[in-house]
Design a protein around this motif. Structure first.
Motif, PDB file in Angstrom:
ATOM      1  N   ALA A 131      -2.102 -51.012  -5.709  1.00 36.39           N
ATOM      2  CA  ALA A 131      -3.218 -50.744  -6.625  1.00 36.39           C
ATOM      3  C   ALA A 131      -4.081 -51.991  -6.801  1.00 36.39           C
ATOM      4  CB  ALA A 131      -2.689 -50.263  -7.976  1.00 36.39           C
ATOM      5  N   MET A 275     -11.289 -45.862  -5.229  1.00 41.34           N
ATOM      6  CA  MET A 275     -10.171 -44.910  -5.268  1.00 41.34           C
ATOM      7  C   MET A 275     -10.521 -43.628  -4.534  1.00 41.34           C
ATOM      8  SD  MET A 275      -8.465 -45.435  -9.057  1.00 41.34           S
ATOM      9  CE  MET A 275      -9.976 -45.314 -10.030  1.00 41.34           C
ATOM     10  N   ARG A 279      -8.344 -42.157  -0.988  1.00 30.76           N
ATOM     11  CA  ARG A 279      -7.482 -40.980  -1.082  1.00 30.76           C
ATOM     12  C   ARG A 279      -7.079 -40.448   0.284  1.00 30.76           C
ATOM     13  NH1 ARG A 279     -10.887 -37.014  -4.769  1.00 30.76           N
ATOM     14  NH2 ARG A 279     -12.456 -37.884  -3.371  1.00 30.76           N
ATOM     15  N   LEU A 287       0.730 -44.886  -3.943  1.00 29.42           N
ATOM     16  CA  LEU A 287      -0.288 -44.390  -4.868  1.00 29.42           C
ATOM     17  C   LEU A 287      -0.614 -42.935  -4.553  1.00 29.42           C
ATOM     18  CD1 LEU A 287      -2.737 -47.445  -4.755  1.00 29.42           C
ATOM     19  CD2 LEU A 287      -0.973 -46.986  -6.455  1.00 29.42           C
ATOM     20  N   LEU A 289      -3.164 -41.291  -6.323  1.00 36.81           N
ATOM     21  CA  LEU A 289      -4.617 -41.228  -6.503  1.00 36.81           C
ATOM     22  C   LEU A 289      -5.100 -39.812  -6.791  1.00 36.81           C
ATOM     23  CD1 LEU A 289      -5.890 -43.819  -3.857  1.00 36.81           C
ATOM     24  CD2 LEU A 289      -5.596 -44.103  -6.326  1.00 36.81           C
ATOM     25  N   GLU A 293      -3.883 -40.330 -12.027  1.00 36.38           N
ATOM     26  CA  GLU A 293      -3.712 -41.741 -11.664  1.00 36.38           C
ATOM     27  C   GLU A 293      -5.050 -42.466 -11.623  1.00 36.38           C
ATOM     28  OE1 GLU A 293      -1.955 -43.648  -7.737  1.00 36.38           O
ATOM     29  OE2 GLU A 293      -0.355 -42.932  -9.063  1.00 36.38           O
ATOM     30  N   MET A 294      -6.072 -41.811 -11.091  1.00 36.55           N
ATOM     31  CA  MET A 294      -7.397 -42.434 -11.058  1.00 36.55           C
ATOM     32  C   MET A 294      -7.928 -42.645 -12.473  1.00 36.55           C
ATOM     33  SD  MET A 294      -8.932 -40.248  -7.855  1.00 36.55           S
ATOM     34  CE  MET A 294     -10.499 -41.061  -7.660  1.00 36.55           C
TER      35      MET A 294
END
Length: 504
Positions: A131, A275, A279, A287, A289, A293-294
Motif C-alpha cells: 500500500a 488505486m 486494481r 491488497l 482494492l 479498502e480504497m
C-alpha cells in the motif's frame, strides 16, 4: 464461605500475576516509571490529571542518562513499553532495523471497523509495504506542483471570507472552526475532485460528516484509548471509530467518483486514481482494492489532513499572535516575496523555520509507536547494565514530544524560536531527523507531509499578506493543553483577532 474463598483465591492470583508483570523492568535492571494493575504507568492520563504529552515527557525524564527506559501499558496484561531516549538507538530501530520494527500497534479489528483498521496507518506487514509503495507517488513534488493552484484558491477563499466579516467578528475568530473548514475544502478539491465551500455552506454534508468522523471529543478520545489498550473489548462490543453514516457516505462518494471517472474517461493526479489504475494488475498482491479498502485509504488522507493540519494552523496562528517579533519577521519575508508561486513558497527560509518550530514545540504525535516483530537485543541502557532482549509483540515508543523539549537538543525548548532552524541556537544538526520528529521517522513517516506542509505555508502567506494576528481576551495565555483530549487543544479553545493590514 465458598464464595469468599473463591474471591480470595482469584484476588491472590490477580495480585501475583500483576506483580510479576509489573516487576519486569525491575528484574531486567531498566529504569522505569512505576505501574499499577490495569492502568499500568498511565494512571495520570486515565484520571485526566495530565495531558498525554506530559505523561510521555514524564517517562522520558525517568533517568537522564539512560539510552532507554521502561513503562507499563494499560490493560490486564500491563505489557512493557520500551521508551527510547538515545537518537542513535532511535535511528537504529526505526531505520536500520526497520524490518524488525515495521508495524504499529493494532487498534481495531478490520472486521469491526474496516475504514479505520484497514488504512495505511493501521495495516501491517506485506500489505502495508504494498500500500505504501502504491500510494507514495500521489505525494511527490511533481504532484504537489499540480495541486498548488487548487490549494491557493482554497486559502484565498478562506481569507476572503475573513475579510467579509464584521470588525466585531474579526476580533474573536474561532480559528479551529475556520481552519477545519479550509482543510475540508482543500481535501475535497485535491483528493476527491469536489468543489466545496464550507464557509459559505457551513452545513454541507462533506464537512458535517467529515467533522463527525475526525472530531477527537471526549467520547472519541475514550474510544481511542479503549482501542489502543483493550482492542478485544472494542471487538466484543462492536465499537467503531468511524460510525456507519460516515463510512457509508465516504464509500458512496468513492464509488460515485470512480464511476464518473470511468464513464467520462477522466484521470486525476491523486491517490484514488493510483488505486483505480492498480486494481487487478498484480494477482499476488495482498491488497484487494475493493471499495471498502480504497475508501479506508482515502479516509485516512481525510482523517490526517482534516484535523491535524487545521490544528497545526491554529498552533502557528496562536504563536504568531503572542510572539509579534516573529510575526513581523515572517510578514517582512512575505512582503519581500510579493507574488505567491509554487517556487516562492518552497524557497522561503523563515516561513519554513516558523513551520518547523511549530512542529517541534507543538508535536501532535506525542510518541511514535512501533511493535517488535522479531526478537531483538537492545544494548545496555546504562554503563554496567546488561543488554535487554525484547520479544515479538513488545511495544516501543519514540517519545517525540519529550525529545523536542529536551534542552540537550534545543536551547530554551519552551520558547517559540524559529531562528533555531536557521542555525542560530539549535545544539544539534539541523538535519538530524532522530530529534526532528514532527512527521515521524523512517519508512513509516507521514506519507502526506508534503501536502500538509504546502497547505499550511500557503495559508500563512495569504493570511499575513492581508491581516495582522493579535491575541484577544479569549486567547489562551499561558497555552496549556486540555487534559480532556489527547489532541493539542488548549483550555478554552483557539481564539484570536485578525486586524486588516494598512497597506500602502
Amino acid at each position: 464461605m465458598l464464595v469468599l474463598a473463591l474471591a480470595i483465591v482469584v484476588l491472590a492470583l490477580l495480585y501475583t500475576y500483576s506483580h510479576r508483570r509489573l516487576s519486569y523492568f525491575e528484574r531486567a535492571g531498566v529504569p522505569h516509571a512505576p505501574g499499577w494493575f490495569l492502568v499500568g504507568s498511565l494512571k495520570d492520563l486515565c484520571l485526566r490529571r495530565k495531558h498525554l504529552g506530559q505523561v510521555v515527557r514524564d517517562f522520558y525524564n525517568v533517568h537522564p542518562r539512560a539510552r532507554y527506559v521502561g513503562a507499563y501499558d494499560l490493560g490486564p496484561r500491563n505489557g512493557p513499553i520500551i521508551v527510547l531516549r538515545d537518537p542513535e538507538l532511535i535511528k537504529s530501530l526505526a531505520i536500520k532495523h526497520f524490518d524488525r520494527f515495521c508495524d504499529r500497534k493494532a487498534f481495531l479489528d478490520p472486521e469491526v471497523d474496516p475504514l479505520f483498521a484497514g488504512n495505511l496507518f493501521s495495516i501491517r506487514g506485506d500489505k502495508w509495504r504494498e500500500a505504501r509503495n502504491l500510494l507514495s507517488p500521489a505525494f511527490t513534488a511533481s504532484k504537489m506542483r499540480l495541486m498548488f493552484a487548487a490549494m491557493r484558491d482554497c486559502c484565498v477563499a478562506c481569507v476572503d471570507h475573513v475579510a467579509r466579516l464584521s470588525e466585531a467578528e474579526r476580533l474573536r475568530i474561532d480559528t479551529k472552526d475556520v481552519f477545519t473548514r479550509l482543510t475540508n475544502d482543500t481535501i475535497a478539491r485535491c483528493a476527491f475532485g469536489l468543489k466545496v465551500d464550507s464557509l459559505k455552506e457551513p452545513d454541507n454534508q462533506f464537512y458535517v460528516l467529515g467533522r463527525k468522523g475526525t472530531d477527537f471529543n471526549k467520547f472519541m478520545s475514550a474510544k481511542f484509548a479503549l482501542g489502543s489498550f483493550f482492542p478485544g473489548v472494542m471487538k466484543l462490543l462492536d465499537v467503531k471509530f468511524v460510525e456507519d453514516d460516515v463510512g457509508d457516505f465516504f464509500k458512496n462518494l468513492i464509488a460515485d467518483t470512480i464511476r464518473t471517472r470511468e464513464e467520462q474517461g477522466v484521470k486525476c493526479p491523486d491517490m484514488l486514481q493510483l488505486m483505480m489504475d492498480a486494481r487487478g494488475k498484480d494477482q499476488k498482491s495482498h491488497l484487494e482494492l475493493d471499495i471498502t479498502e480504497m475508501t479506508a485509504h482515502a479516509f485516512l488522507f481525510f482523517f490526517g489532513g482534516f484535523d491535524t493540519t487545521s490544528t497545526q494552523m491554529c498552533v502557528i496562528a496562536h504563536e504568531l499572535a503572542v510572539n509579534l517579533d516573529v510575526q513581523r519577521k515572517l510578514r517582512d519575508e512575505i512582503d519581500a516575496v510579493g507574488q505567491l508561486t509554487y517556487e516562492a513558497i518552497n524557497s522561503m527560509p523563515y516561513l519554513d523555520a516558523v513551520f518547523r518550530e511549530s512542529l517541534r514545540k507543538h508535536t501532535q504525535f506525542n510518541f511514535l509507536d512501533r511493535i517488535c516483530t522479531k526478537s531483538f537485543e537492545l544494548p545496555p541502557t546504562l554503563p554496567g547494565a546488561k543488554p535487554l532482549i525484547i520479544q515479538p509483540g513488545t511495544n516501543v515508543w519514540i517519545p517525540a514530544t519529550a525529545i523536542h523539549r529536551d534542552p540537550s537538543y534545543f536551547e530554551n525548548p519552551d520558547r517559540f524560536d524559529p531562528d533555531r532552524f536557521l542555525g542560530k541556537t539549535t545544539t544539534t544538526s539541523d538535519n538530524d531527523y532522530a530529534v526532528n520528529l514532527g512527521f515521524g521517522i523512517g519508512p513509516r513517516a507521514c506519507i502526506g507531509q508534503r501536502f500538509a506542509t504546502m497547505e499550511i505555508k500557503i495559508l500563512l502567506f495569504v493570511l499575513l499578506s492581508k491581516f495582522e494576528l493579535r491575541a484577544n481576551e479569549k486567547t489562551p495565555q499561558p497555552y496549556v493543553y486540555s487534559t480532556k483530549t489527547i489532541t493539542l487543544l488548549p483550555e478554552g479553545g483557539y481564539s484570536l483577532s485578525m486586524i486588516p493590514r494598512q497597506l500602502n
